[in-house]
Design a protein around this motif. Sequence first.
Motif, PDB file in Angstrom:
ATOM      1  N   GLY A 140      18.386  59.580  13.444  1.00 57.35           N
ATOM      2  CA  GLY A 140      18.063  58.509  15.188  1.00 57.35           C
ATOM      3  C   GLY A 140      18.764  57.949  16.385  1.00 57.35           C
ATOM      4  N   PHE A 141      20.482  58.916  15.336  1.00 58.08           N
ATOM      5  CA  PHE A 141      20.772  58.074  17.232  1.00 58.08           C
ATOM      6  C   PHE A 141      20.287  58.837  17.924  1.00 58.08           C
ATOM      7  CE2 PHE A 141      24.511  59.232  19.439  1.00 58.08           C
ATOM      8  CZ  PHE A 141      24.872  57.657  19.888  1.00 58.08           C
ATOM      9  N   LEU A 142      19.890  58.174  19.591  1.00 53.18           N
ATOM     10  CA  LEU A 142      20.250  59.275  20.325  1.00 53.18           C
ATOM     11  C   LEU A 142      21.148  59.188  21.535  1.00 53.18           C
ATOM     12  CD1 LEU A 142      16.843  57.310  21.109  1.00 53.18           C
ATOM     13  CD2 LEU A 142      17.076  59.573  20.198  1.00 53.18           C
ATOM     14  N   VAL A 143      21.153  57.834  21.849  1.00 53.30           N
ATOM     15  CA  VAL A 143      22.737  58.440  22.771  1.00 53.30           C
ATOM     16  C   VAL A 143      23.826  56.649  23.189  1.00 53.30           C
ATOM     17  CG1 VAL A 143      21.295  57.982  25.519  1.00 53.30           C
ATOM     18  CG2 VAL A 143      24.028  59.509  25.001  1.00 53.30           C
ATOM     19  N   VAL A 144      25.059  57.124  23.648  1.00 51.03           N
ATOM     20  CA  VAL A 144      25.605  55.801  23.641  1.00 51.03           C
ATOM     21  C   VAL A 144      25.752  55.963  25.260  1.00 51.03           C
ATOM     22  CG1 VAL A 144      27.822  54.545  24.158  1.00 51.03           C
ATOM     23  CG2 VAL A 144      27.388  55.533  21.889  1.00 51.03           C
ATOM     24  N   GLU A 145      25.495  54.634  26.045  1.00 45.43           N
ATOM     25  CA  GLU A 145      25.658  54.883  27.822  1.00 45.43           C
ATOM     26  C   GLU A 145      26.275  53.824  28.343  1.00 45.43           C
ATOM     27  OE1 GLU A 145      21.465  55.552  29.464  1.00 45.43           O
ATOM     28  OE2 GLU A 145      21.318  53.858  28.244  1.00 45.43           O
ATOM     29  N   LEU A 146      27.502  54.211  28.916  1.00 45.16           N
ATOM     30  CA  LEU A 146      28.553  53.380  29.062  1.00 45.16           C
ATOM     31  C   LEU A 146      28.821  52.825  30.521  1.00 45.16           C
ATOM     32  CD1 LEU A 146      31.396  52.069  28.385  1.00 45.16           C
ATOM     33  CD2 LEU A 146      32.531  54.188  28.794  1.00 45.16           C
ATOM     34  N   PHE A 147      28.697  51.470  31.343  1.00 43.03           N
ATOM     35  CA  PHE A 147      29.053  51.150  32.769  1.00 43.03           C
ATOM     36  C   PHE A 147      29.973  50.189  32.492  1.00 43.03           C
ATOM     37  CE2 PHE A 147      24.736  51.537  30.612  1.00 43.03           C
ATOM     38  CZ  PHE A 147      23.651  52.989  31.378  1.00 43.03           C
ATOM     39  N   ARG A 148      30.531  50.150  34.179  1.00 40.83           N
ATOM     40  CA  ARG A 148      31.209  49.803  34.301  1.00 40.83           C
ATOM     41  C   ARG A 148      31.357  48.602  35.664  1.00 40.83           C
ATOM     42  NH1 ARG A 148      36.380  52.245  36.096  1.00 40.83           N
ATOM     43  NH2 ARG A 148      35.338  51.628  37.802  1.00 40.83           N
ATOM     44  N   SER A 149      30.792  47.354  35.262  1.00 39.87           N
ATOM     45  CA  SER A 149      30.458  45.902  36.428  1.00 39.87           C
ATOM     46  C   SER A 149      31.261  46.592  37.656  1.00 39.87           C
ATOM     47  CB  SER A 149      31.648  45.179  35.699  1.00 39.87           C
ATOM     48  OG  SER A 149      30.717  43.872  36.602  1.00 39.87           O
ATOM     49  N   ALA A 150      29.652  46.506  38.181  1.00 41.22           N
ATOM     50  CA  ALA A 150      30.602  46.843  39.777  1.00 41.22           C
ATOM     51  C   ALA A 150      31.001  45.513  40.383  1.00 41.22           C
ATOM     52  CB  ALA A 150      28.724  47.038  40.749  1.00 41.22           C
ATOM     53  N   ASP A 151      30.476  44.308  39.826  1.00 40.01           N
ATOM     54  CA  ASP A 151      31.885  43.390  40.547  1.00 40.01           C
ATOM     55  C   ASP A 151      33.030  43.196  39.879  1.00 40.01           C
ATOM     56  OD1 ASP A 151      29.345  42.669  41.865  1.00 40.01           O
ATOM     57  OD2 ASP A 151      28.221  41.612  40.079  1.00 40.01           O
ATOM     58  N   ARG A 152      32.907  43.425  39.080  1.00 36.88           N
ATOM     59  CA  ARG A 152      33.901  43.163  38.290  1.00 36.88           C
ATOM     60  C   ARG A 152      34.650  44.192  37.246  1.00 36.88           C
ATOM     61  NH1 ARG A 152      33.929  37.600  34.891  1.00 36.88           N
ATOM     62  NH2 ARG A 152      33.115  39.254  33.009  1.00 36.88           N
TER      63      ARG A 152
END
Length: 101
Positions: free
Chosen positions: A38-50
């Motif tokens: 049932g696991f699909l994916v991990v998405e990683l994001f970095r803030s555009a502001d900090r």
Amino acid sequence: MSYRIIWAYEVAETNRADFEAAYGPSGPWARLFGKAKGFLVVELFRSADRDSRYFTIDRWDSKEAFETFRRDFAAEYEAMDRSFDGLTTSETRIAAIAEVR
């Protein structure tokens, strides 16, 4: 129904590369989650502001799939969580959300 868990992290500049490797879509967390049905994916994001602020979104087929993973892999989850303690200065679970169709 898709189920997602959103986390926010503060990461010191000296730890960013290690954090990105650990929490990214091919890192150890994703590999642990990938052991579960049932696991699909991990998405990683970095803030555009900090630059020090990151977000992850863990995507699962359902809330039940995530809960089964947490039960079946509790010891591995806790051990991994402890092993990465020093990478972040803060960690906050923002929300668990379900897709509306």
